[in-house]
Design an enzyme around this catalytic site. Structure first.
Site, PDB file in Angstrom:
ATOM      1  N   GLY A   1       0.810  -1.211   0.000  1.00 29.69           N
ATOM      2  CA  GLY A   1       0.000   0.000   0.000  1.00 29.69           C
ATOM      3  C   GLY A   1       0.845   1.262   0.000  1.00 29.69           C
ATOM      4  O   GLY A   1       1.860   1.365  -0.695  1.00 29.69           O
ATOM      5  N   SER A   2       0.443   2.248   0.798  1.00 29.73           N
ATOM      6  CA  SER A   2       1.113   3.551   0.801  1.00 29.73           C
ATOM      7  C   SER A   2       2.537   3.483   1.313  1.00 29.73           C
ATOM      8  O   SER A   2       3.315   4.417   1.089  1.00 29.73           O
ATOM      9  CB  SER A   2       0.313   4.546   1.644  1.00 29.73           C
ATOM     10  N   THR A   3       2.903   2.410   2.030  1.00 31.93           N
ATOM     11  CA  THR A   3       4.283   2.323   2.515  1.00 31.93           C
ATOM     12  C   THR A   3       5.276   2.268   1.356  1.00 31.93           C
ATOM     13  O   THR A   3       6.435   2.650   1.507  1.00 31.93           O
ATOM     14  CB  THR A   3       4.463   1.082   3.406  1.00 31.93           C
TER      15      THR A   3
ATOM     16  N   LYS B   1       5.181   4.119  -1.197  1.00 30.12           N
ATOM     17  CA  LYS B   1       5.397   5.465  -1.734  1.00 30.12           C
ATOM     18  C   LYS B   1       6.792   5.994  -1.376  1.00 30.12           C
ATOM     19  O   LYS B   1       7.341   6.841  -2.080  1.00 30.12           O
ATOM     20  CB  LYS B   1       4.320   6.417  -1.205  1.00 30.12           C
TER      21      LYS B   1
END
Length: 390
Positions: free
Chosen positions: A306-308, A310
């Site tokens: 997920g956003s990790t 990014k």
């Protein structure tokens, strides 16, 4: 008597004499061998026969966090044992031990009457109870001090720390990973007894002191761990989730500052299932429920990054020069990719923002605009390499 018979008898006497001499010489040789050649073996065997050995548990090493807070410590407890041949009044011993230890008289009597060198009645007895039993001065009853693992913060980082079993050995978590450093080396108490197993008081005791285990210092920070646990519990309640995991790492060196898996369990009562849990039908079902309760999701479970991820995208974009810290972006709350509308987590959008603000906001718009630029740059770098291939 004929001379022939006298000569025959004389020969028999001589032969018998030399046979006796040979037998005596062989016996003397055998005795010398046992007394000299095997003296060490029989001395140790005799010593083992007349010695009663009791172990002294070593204090298990502590687990300490990066701030110096002790996450796993020891409490002094007692182990109650009996030596059959030294018990003068079995009935009295049985009644007192059953009353003080909260056991049935039948169970205690069975162990008291068991003909063994030493029989353990109960371990992990609190020190106050052990001191009371010692004051009775019961013949044949031994009260030895022991250690039991104690966790001052109960549920904090339970699935990371793990816990120990009845013999103070690590079961899960850091307790079992660093078992060889934490466990130490047991000592022992040797007492001399007579042929009947009665302790010889004048002989005294030989004591070999235990070697305590080493402390293990970990990178966890109790303050960050506590705060992350509170946030995880709030998220679990708000989202009505079954579980929440939080992993906090230092950006400087990757050290793990907090590892949270809620719901946690009480380390001082690791075999107690949470309130409201379904009652297991059998032993296998109970063990499965305990394994699920002990499971460390941060380590054992797989999930989408997920956003990790990014962070990886941002680092790659900055390294390749396709984006700078001052580049401006506009987030209306969604982005169209062909016929699909992909929304940002903030429905109303973040509006105008630079790359630093977009990273702080974890804005999908910023990173989705960065990805095509990064892909184009990578293609440009890879194209010359392909042309060089035969």
């Amino acid at each position: 008597m004929p001379v022939k018979n006298k000569t025959y008898i004389r020969k028999k006497i001589v032969v018998t004499f030399f046979l006796c001499i040979a037998v005596f010489l062989s016996l003397i040789g055998r005795l010398s061998y046992l007394m000299i050649g095997c003296s060490q073996y029989y001395m140790e065997a005799a010593q083992d026969l007349h010695e009663r050995e009791r172990s002294i548990k070593a204090a298990r090493g502590r687990i300490v966090d990066s701030t110096g807070a002790v996450l796993a410590d020891n409490r002094t407890v007692c182990t109650i044992s009996v030596i059959h041949n030294q018990v003068a009044d079995p009935e009295k011993v049985t009644k007192i031990l059953a009353r003080e230890l909260g056991l049935s008289e039948q169970e205690v009597a069975k162990k008291v009457e068991k003909y063994t060198s030493i029989e353990r009645i109960k371990s992990n007895v609190d020190k106050e109870t052990g001191d009371r039993i010692r004051e009775y001065d019961l013949e044949g009853v031994k009260v030895d001090e022991d250690y039991k693992r104690y966790y001052p913060y109960d549920t904090l980082a339970s699935k990371v720390l793990g816990f120990t079993g009845g013999d103070n050995q690590g079961i899960i978590g850091l307790e079992v990973v660093y078992e060889e450093y934490l466990k130490g080396k047991e000592g022992r108490i040797l007492t001399i007894t007579d042929a009947k197993g009665i302790e010889i008081e004048e002989a005294g005791e030989e004591r070999v002191e235990p070697l305590n285990g080493n402390d293990v210092h970990v990178s966890l920070d109790i303050n960050i761990q506590s705060y992350a646990t509170q946030l995880a519990l709030q998220a679990m309640e708000t989202k009505e989730a079954d579980s929440v995991s939080v992993l906090v790492m230092s950006p400087r060196n990757g050290e793990i500052l907090a590892m949270v898996n809620v719901p946690e369990f009480n380390l001082n009562q690791p075999y107690t299932l949470p309130e409201g849990s379904a009652v297991p039908v059998g032993q296998k079902e109970k063990q499965d429920a305990l394994n699920r309760m002990w499971r460390n999701g941060c380590i054992n479970d797989t999930y989408e990054p997920g956003s990790t991820f990014k962070i990886i995208t941002a680092a790659a974009g900055l390294e390749e020069g396709v984006v700078s810290l001052n580049d401006r972006f506009s987030c209306p709350g969604f982005i169209m990719v062909e016929d699909r509308k992909i929304r940002c987590h903030k429905v109303g959008g973040h509006g105008g923002e630079d790359f630093v603000q977009g990273t702080m906001n974890s804005c999908k718009q910023v990173f989705m605009e960065e990805l095509p630029l990064l892909r184009k740059r990578l293609r440009q770098e890879l194209l010359p390499r392909k042309q060089l291939l035969p």
